[in-house]
Design an enzyme around this catalytic site. Sequence first.
Site, PDB file in Angstrom:
ATOM      1  N   GLY A 104     -12.017   1.335   5.123  1.00 40.89           N
ATOM      2  CA  GLY A 104     -10.860   0.667   5.714  1.00 40.89           C
ATOM      3  C   GLY A 104     -10.444   1.315   7.011  1.00 40.89           C
TER       4      GLY A 104
ATOM      5  CD  GLU B 297       0.952   0.682  -7.162  1.00 36.93           C
ATOM      6  OE1 GLU B 297      -0.250   0.961  -7.139  1.00 36.93           O
ATOM      7  OE2 GLU B 297       1.517   0.162  -8.145  1.00 36.93           O
TER       8      GLU B 297
ATOM      9  CB  CYS C  66      -3.653   4.710  -1.596  1.00 39.33           C
ATOM     10  SG  CYS C  66      -5.022   3.618  -1.345  1.00 39.33           S
TER      11      CYS C  66
ATOM     12  CD  GLU D 277     -18.040  29.635   5.986  1.00 42.23           C
ATOM     13  OE1 GLU D 277     -18.238  30.837   6.173  1.00 42.23           O
ATOM     14  OE2 GLU D 277     -18.517  28.998   5.032  1.00 42.23           O
ATOM     15  CB  SER D 278     -16.411  22.982   5.812  1.00 44.63           C
ATOM     16  OG  SER D 278     -16.934  23.663   4.706  1.00 44.63           O
TER      17      SER D 278
ATOM     18  N   GLY E  70      -7.493   5.672  -1.113  1.00 42.21           N
ATOM     19  CA  GLY E  70      -7.432   5.127   0.252  1.00 42.21           C
ATOM     20  C   GLY E  70      -6.435   5.859   1.136  1.00 42.21           C
TER      21      GLY E  70
ATOM     22  N   GLY F 159     -12.516   3.736  -0.601  1.00 42.66           N
ATOM     23  CA  GLY F 159     -11.308   4.481  -0.276  1.00 42.66           C
ATOM     24  C   GLY F 159     -11.568   5.960  -0.082  1.00 42.66           C
TER      25      GLY F 159
HETATM   26  P1  XMP Z   1      -9.547   3.852   3.437  1.00 41.09           P
HETATM   27  O1  XMP Z   1      -9.376   5.263   2.994  1.00 41.09           O
HETATM   28  O2  XMP Z   1     -10.946   3.558   3.867  1.00 41.09           O
HETATM   29  O3  XMP Z   1      -9.264   2.983   2.116  1.00 41.09           O
HETATM   30  O4  XMP Z   1      -8.523   3.452   4.451  1.00 41.09           O
HETATM   31  C1  XMP Z   1      -9.385   1.589   2.057  1.00 41.09           C
HETATM   32  C2  XMP Z   1      -9.131   1.128   0.646  1.00 41.09           C
HETATM   33  O5  XMP Z   1      -7.794   1.404   0.240  1.00 41.09           O
HETATM   34  C3  XMP Z   1      -7.419   0.515  -0.821  1.00 41.09           C
HETATM   35  N1  XMP Z   1      -6.096  -0.053  -0.510  1.00 41.09           N
HETATM   36  C4  XMP Z   1      -4.965   0.330  -1.116  1.00 41.09           C
HETATM   37  N2  XMP Z   1      -4.746   1.201  -2.117  1.00 41.09           N
HETATM   38  N3  XMP Z   1      -2.415   0.769  -1.950  1.00 41.09           N
HETATM   39  C5  XMP Z   1      -3.449   1.402  -2.559  1.00 41.09           C
HETATM   40  O6  XMP Z   1      -3.224   2.182  -3.494  1.00 41.09           O
HETATM   41  C6  XMP Z   1      -2.573  -0.138  -0.941  1.00 41.09           C
HETATM   42  O7  XMP Z   1      -1.602  -0.694  -0.406  1.00 41.09           O
HETATM   43  C7  XMP Z   1      -3.924  -0.375  -0.497  1.00 41.09           C
HETATM   44  N4  XMP Z   1      -4.434  -1.207   0.441  1.00 41.09           N
HETATM   45  C8  XMP Z   1      -5.780  -0.962   0.413  1.00 41.09           C
HETATM   46  C9  XMP Z   1      -8.482  -0.555  -0.892  1.00 41.09           C
HETATM   47  O8  XMP Z   1      -9.286  -0.263  -2.011  1.00 41.09           O
HETATM   48  C10 XMP Z   1      -9.218  -0.369   0.433  1.00 41.09           C
HETATM   49  O9  XMP Z   1     -10.519  -0.852   0.417  1.00 41.09           O
END
Ligand code: XMP
Length: 474
Positions: free
Chosen positions: A358, A413, A302, A467-468, A299, A336
């Site tokens: 997210g 985390e 994360c 390049e992408s 994520g 994520g």
């Molecule tokens: P994106 O990349 O779409 O990811 O913003 C959303 C997902 O991130 C996870 N999530 C976390 N993972 N620490 C983590 O390691 C966190 O504090 C945390 N909060 C959310 C979760 O799976 C979410 O759907």
Amino acid sequence: MEFREGLTFDDVLLVPKYSDITSRSQVDLGTRLSRNISINMPLISANMDTVTESAMAVTMAREGGIGIIHRFLTMQEQVDEVLKVKRSGSVVIENPYTISPEQTVHDAAAYAEDKGVSGLLVAGPDSKLVGILTERDMEFEEDTSRPVRDLMTKDVVTAGPDIGPGEARRLMHKNRIEKLPLVDGSGTIRGLITSKDITDLENYPGASKDSKGRPLVGAAVGVKDDFMERTDMLLGAGADVIVVDIAHGHSENALSAVRHIKKGFPSCELIAGNVATARGAEDLIKAGVDAVKTGVGSGSICITRVVTGSGVPQLTAVMDCAKVGRDNDIPVISDGGTRTSGDATKALAAGASSVMVGSMLGGTDESPGSVLTKNGKRFKVYRGMASLGASLGRRSKSPGFSMDDDLNDYVAEGVEAMVPYKGSVNDILKQLTGGIRSGLSYCGAHTIPQMQKNAEFIKMSGAGFAESQPHVFS
Ligand code: XMP
């Protein structure tokens, strides 16, 4: 020890294939969310407190996906969010909110605001309809201590409980009304139809709906304390799917929670995660899940991989879990790390049936939280659920919390970010689904399962990645 190679979205591209698709509209984005639930577009809004409450979930369902209401609310608050979604798009609201004629206008206004509705049915003894009170009736009333009976409309146009949407539409137009209470022969309230719900039915033909025509919605629970009671209440409120939400889903805590829920509520559709390995997916499936959520440390907010050193690059994690999912006929969700429609397409091609998002959906009108202004620019907060801020917010609500608590006791985390305010999530969803449709077409596929069969990944070098990206000025 042998080292396997782990790849993620930026390591690969999908090799273009012959396509007979002449328009993106020929691509069908329908997919399976879980063993028994299908959705019409493969996107799920994340169960995070800066992403999904009722407003986001309503929009996700209207557009054909689904939102998962986060669990960092009291049980009653989370149930109310589920109810708001269920009421928002159902043609017939089965248990409309009511108020007694003796209550005050002040009470009525507060109740309507709390429930997010613009009017209330007024019910006498035995739930008999005695009137209707709308925002307009209360709007300029200065004496809010007056009883509801003084302001309500007494002469209400009603219909029988079995009226269809077409007839209801005609009746509402004929009488120029926005709300049509349904009553039985004895005048007892049996439901409510609103003009907005009829319009929604016409405007969102691809919405994901339950068997009663109401929007699909999911809700997250933890693995400790109240999770069984919470599950019970959420299912009672109409949640279509429960998500067991824990950072390390391949743990005895998660597996035991899954077993308990499946034993206590055998017909509950259950997603659990997060895992990042075939073994993790296998153990969750053995425990009884109906879909596996995949992604550890991928994520955008994360820091799990930084803090713990643990994780699997997302594309490999999805591929490994999806193989087990296929063998057991259980869908896998990629959760994520999706930053673009290209990432989502790659996750689907790698075997995920849907993608949880997210950050792409945070910072929108539909995500919880206020818009903040800094140096003339508008932002919203988007934060990891394991960030210090999110944890402090939760702990500050629990009994015995003191500002003197040692912050070093908590190992975060996740991080907190200010993301630019993006306006309505509809525009983002349009771009995302449009991109995924094109992505399928580049793979020569009309459907997601067809793409999963056709997909051929090619690994690229750093130069290939550069390049992408747009590089007109480099
Ligand atoms: P994106 O990349 O779409 O990811 O913003 C959303 C997902 O991130 C996870 N999530 C976390 N993972 N620490 C983590 O390691 C966190 O504090 C945390 N909060 C959310 C979760 O799976 C979410 O759907």
